[in-house]
Structures are given as structure tokens and as C-alpha cells.
Scaffold this motif. Sequence first.
Motif, PDB file in Angstrom:
ATOM      1  N   PRO A   1      28.072  39.516  47.903  1.00 27.09           N
ATOM      2  CA  PRO A   1      27.217  39.293  49.660  1.00 27.09           C
ATOM      3  C   PRO A   1      27.908  39.122  50.611  1.00 27.09           C
ATOM      4  O   PRO A   1      29.242  38.406  50.179  1.00 27.09           O
ATOM      5  N   GLU A   2      27.704  39.788  51.685  1.00 29.79           N
ATOM      6  CA  GLU A   2      28.350  40.023  52.520  1.00 29.79           C
ATOM      7  C   GLU A   2      28.217  38.289  53.426  1.00 29.79           C
ATOM      8  O   GLU A   2      29.382  37.709  53.783  1.00 29.79           O
ATOM      9  N   ASP A   3      27.711  37.369  53.205  1.00 25.44           N
ATOM     10  CA  ASP A   3      28.032  35.795  54.088  1.00 25.44           C
ATOM     11  C   ASP A   3      28.913  36.042  53.307  1.00 25.44           C
ATOM     12  O   ASP A   3      29.304  34.689  53.189  1.00 25.44           O
ATOM     13  N   PHE A   4      29.081  35.953  51.451  1.00 21.86           N
ATOM     14  CA  PHE A   4      29.645  35.169  50.889  1.00 21.86           C
ATOM     15  C   PHE A   4      31.004  35.757  51.363  1.00 21.86           C
ATOM     16  O   PHE A   4      32.511  34.931  51.572  1.00 21.86           O
ATOM     17  N   ALA A   5      31.138  36.936  51.368  1.00 21.58           N
ATOM     18  CA  ALA A   5      32.303  37.797  51.834  1.00 21.58           C
ATOM     19  C   ALA A   5      33.128  37.003  52.689  1.00 21.58           C
ATOM     20  O   ALA A   5      33.931  36.863  53.073  1.00 21.58           O
ATOM     21  N   ARG A   6      32.247  37.171  53.748  1.00 19.84           N
ATOM     22  CA  ARG A   6      32.282  36.627  55.552  1.00 19.84           C
ATOM     23  C   ARG A   6      32.707  35.057  55.564  1.00 19.84           C
ATOM     24  O   ARG A   6      34.200  34.778  56.330  1.00 19.84           O
ATOM     25  N   SER A   7      32.185  34.281  54.737  1.00 20.34           N
ATOM     26  CA  SER A   7      32.433  32.913  54.562  1.00 20.34           C
ATOM     27  C   SER A   7      33.938  32.514  54.330  1.00 20.34           C
ATOM     28  O   SER A   7      34.435  31.300  54.453  1.00 20.34           O
ATOM     29  N   ARG A   8      33.893  32.936  52.997  1.00 23.39           N
ATOM     30  CA  ARG A   8      35.142  32.819  52.350  1.00 23.39           C
ATOM     31  C   ARG A   8      35.871  33.574  52.165  1.00 23.39           C
ATOM     32  O   ARG A   8      37.208  33.189  51.352  1.00 23.39           O
ATOM     33  N   GLU A   9      36.503  34.017  53.445  1.00 18.63           N
ATOM     34  CA  GLU A   9      37.422  35.402  53.429  1.00 18.63           C
ATOM     35  C   GLU A   9      37.507  35.737  52.485  1.00 18.63           C
ATOM     36  O   GLU A   9      39.035  36.027  51.989  1.00 18.63           O
ATOM     37  N   ALA A  10      36.917  36.752  51.801  1.00 21.43           N
ATOM     38  CA  ALA A  10      37.197  37.044  50.239  1.00 21.43           C
ATOM     39  C   ALA A  10      36.691  38.711  49.970  1.00 21.43           C
ATOM     40  O   ALA A  10      35.515  38.749  50.231  1.00 21.43           O
ATOM     41  N   ALA A  11      37.073  39.317  49.403  1.00 16.47           N
ATOM     42  CA  ALA A  11      36.575  40.346  49.104  1.00 16.47           C
ATOM     43  C   ALA A  11      36.831  41.558  47.680  1.00 16.47           C
ATOM     44  O   ALA A  11      38.003  41.473  47.444  1.00 16.47           O
ATOM     45  N   ALA A  12      35.273  41.943  47.140  1.00 13.46           N
ATOM     46  CA  ALA A  12      36.322  42.535  45.815  1.00 13.46           C
ATOM     47  C   ALA A  12      36.518  44.142  46.427  1.00 13.46           C
ATOM     48  O   ALA A  12      36.478  44.658  46.756  1.00 13.46           O
ATOM     49  N   ILE A  13      38.164  44.341  45.952  1.00 13.65           N
ATOM     50  CA  ILE A  13      38.681  45.246  46.315  1.00 13.65           C
ATOM     51  C   ILE A  13      39.066  45.968  44.802  1.00 13.65           C
ATOM     52  O   ILE A  13      39.187  47.673  44.702  1.00 13.65           O
ATOM     53  N   ASP A  14      38.835  45.859  43.925  1.00 18.54           N
ATOM     54  CA  ASP A  14      39.104  46.925  42.446  1.00 18.54           C
ATOM     55  C   ASP A  14      38.078  45.745  41.110  1.00 18.54           C
ATOM     56  O   ASP A  14      37.916  44.609  41.153  1.00 18.54           O
ATOM     57  N   VAL A  15      37.957  46.888  40.219  1.00 20.26           N
ATOM     58  CA  VAL A  15      37.074  46.489  38.748  1.00 20.26           C
ATOM     59  C   VAL A  15      37.496  47.224  37.198  1.00 20.26           C
ATOM     60  O   VAL A  15      38.172  48.327  37.877  1.00 20.26           O
ATOM     61  N   SER A  16      38.757  46.522  36.899  1.00 16.54           N
ATOM     62  CA  SER A  16      38.891  46.834  36.137  1.00 16.54           C
ATOM     63  C   SER A  16      38.392  46.130  34.445  1.00 16.54           C
ATOM     64  O   SER A  16      39.057  45.040  34.021  1.00 16.54           O
ATOM     65  N   GLY A  17      37.606  46.776  33.420  1.00 10.56           N
ATOM     66  CA  GLY A  17      37.186  46.506  32.560  1.00 10.56           C
ATOM     67  C   GLY A  17      36.577  45.022  33.278  1.00 10.56           C
ATOM     68  O   GLY A  17      35.414  45.786  33.575  1.00 10.56           O
ATOM     69  N   ARG A  18      36.667  43.924  32.625  1.00 10.98           N
ATOM     70  CA  ARG A  18      35.197  42.245  32.692  1.00 10.98           C
ATOM     71  C   ARG A  18      36.497  41.587  33.794  1.00 10.98           C
ATOM     72  O   ARG A  18      36.153  41.042  33.943  1.00 10.98           O
ATOM     73  N   ASN A  19      37.631  42.605  34.521  1.00 10.87           N
ATOM     74  CA  ASN A  19      37.845  41.798  35.259  1.00 10.87           C
ATOM     75  C   ASN A  19      37.998  42.592  36.320  1.00 10.87           C
ATOM     76  O   ASN A  19      37.650  43.146  36.814  1.00 10.87           O
ATOM     77  N   MET A  20      37.866  41.171  37.678  1.00 13.08           N
ATOM     78  CA  MET A  20      37.856  41.800  39.725  1.00 13.08           C
ATOM     79  C   MET A  20      38.962  41.589  40.468  1.00 13.08           C
ATOM     80  O   MET A  20      39.399  39.865  40.013  1.00 13.08           O
ATOM     81  N   THR A  21      39.529  42.533  40.743  1.00 16.75           N
ATOM     82  CA  THR A  21      40.025  41.967  41.676  1.00 16.75           C
ATOM     83  C   THR A  21      39.824  41.118  43.023  1.00 16.75           C
ATOM     84  O   THR A  21      39.213  41.965  43.161  1.00 16.75           O
ATOM     85  N   LEU A  22      39.820  40.435  43.720  1.00 17.70           N
ATOM     86  CA  LEU A  22      39.273  39.678  45.024  1.00 17.70           C
ATOM     87  C   LEU A  22      40.708  38.999  45.639  1.00 17.70           C
ATOM     88  O   LEU A  22      41.358  38.030  45.546  1.00 17.70           O
ATOM     89  N   ALA A  23      41.059  40.200  46.999  1.00 16.98           N
ATOM     90  CA  ALA A  23      41.709  39.668  47.954  1.00 16.98           C
ATOM     91  C   ALA A  23      41.058  38.574  48.483  1.00 16.98           C
ATOM     92  O   ALA A  23      39.730  38.292  49.034  1.00 16.98           O
ATOM     93  N   MET A  24      41.858  37.091  48.654  1.00 18.19           N
ATOM     94  CA  MET A  24      41.517  36.060  49.134  1.00 18.19           C
ATOM     95  C   MET A  24      42.418  35.720  50.733  1.00 18.19           C
ATOM     96  O   MET A  24      43.886  36.231  49.459  1.00 18.19           O
ATOM     97  N   VAL A  25      42.290  35.540  50.973  1.00 17.49           N
ATOM     98  CA  VAL A  25      42.733  34.737  52.339  1.00 17.49           C
ATOM     99  C   VAL A  25      43.168  33.221  51.572  1.00 17.49           C
ATOM    100  O   VAL A  25      44.731  33.353  51.800  1.00 17.49           O
ATOM    101  N   ALA A  26      43.018  32.430  51.091  1.00 16.75           N
ATOM    102  CA  ALA A  26      42.949  31.591  50.319  1.00 16.75           C
ATOM    103  C   ALA A  26      43.020  31.893  48.601  1.00 16.75           C
ATOM    104  O   ALA A  26      41.908  31.231  48.079  1.00 16.75           O
ATOM    105  N   PRO A  27      44.004  31.970  48.235  1.00 13.23           N
ATOM    106  CA  PRO A  27      43.774  32.495  46.723  1.00 13.23           C
ATOM    107  C   PRO A  27      43.268  31.686  45.813  1.00 13.23           C
ATOM    108  O   PRO A  27      43.626  31.127  45.142  1.00 13.23           O
TER     109      PRO A  27
END
Length: 140
Positions: free
Chosen positions: A76-102
Motif C-alpha cells: 500500500p502507498e501509505d505503508f511504502a511512504r511511511s516506511r521508506e520501502a518499496a517492492a522492486i522485484d519478485v522471484s518465486g516466493r521472494n520479494m526484494t524490498l528496497a529500504m532506507v533501514a533494511p
Amino acid sequence: MRRLGDILIEQGTLTADQLEEAFAAKPREVLIGDWLVRQRLLSVAQLGHALADQFGVPYVDIDPANVDAQIARLLPEDFARSREAAAIDVSGRNMTLAMVAPDDIETIAEAELMTGYQIRPAVAMAEDIGDLIGRVYDDR
């Protein structure tokens, strides 16, 4: 967790004297990595790679044009904005989440619950994540 300054010195990116001078001049509310980039002692990519080393995750230099908007919108947009995190890739059952604070395990856990994917965190710069979120949600 190792300190960012120690990593930059180990990598040969900065000297101890340069780091000490930067700390002395840095405003209290500014993060040292951001300050070093502002002072042109460090490139954004160098900061990203040092943060990746610090957190033990990959660094991603996000090009919003190369990220599938459908993947980014899995959060959700509000989650992505507030957490400074964005889904950038999906492979199989894995999602890469780009984060300021990983290392934000709460954000990782919530993203896993929302999406059903196993999250692979990656570190990214706040501006890059913001640009991606703006492009993905403002283009709807």
C-alpha cells in the motif's frame, strides 16, 4: 553492527582525519552518511555500498523506469511512504524490498504478512525510493 565511519575507513574511501573533520562540522540533525555526500567526500554509490556492508544486505541503485509498477504496488502507498520501502522485484516466493533501514524487522514482517512473500531486504537511498514511490502511485 559496525559503524559506518569504520567501514568507510576500512574501504579506503575516507581517512580517519577526514571523518573526524566531517563529524566536527556536521549539524546534529544530519546523518553522517548524508553529510559526507553533501560535503562531496563520498558519492551516493559509495555511501550505498558502505551501508550495504554495514547491514549485510545488497545495495540497489533504483531506476524507477526499470521497476514494474505492479510489483511496487504490492505494498500500500501509505505503508511504502511511511516506511521508506518499496517492492522492486519478485522471484518465486521472494520479494526484494528496497529500504532506507533494511534492519527494520517490523517493516519486513508487515510486508511479509501483507504480500505473502518472503522478504529479501536491500538498502537504497531515500531519494531513490521516494522517486519510485512517486512514479508508481502518482501514475495511476
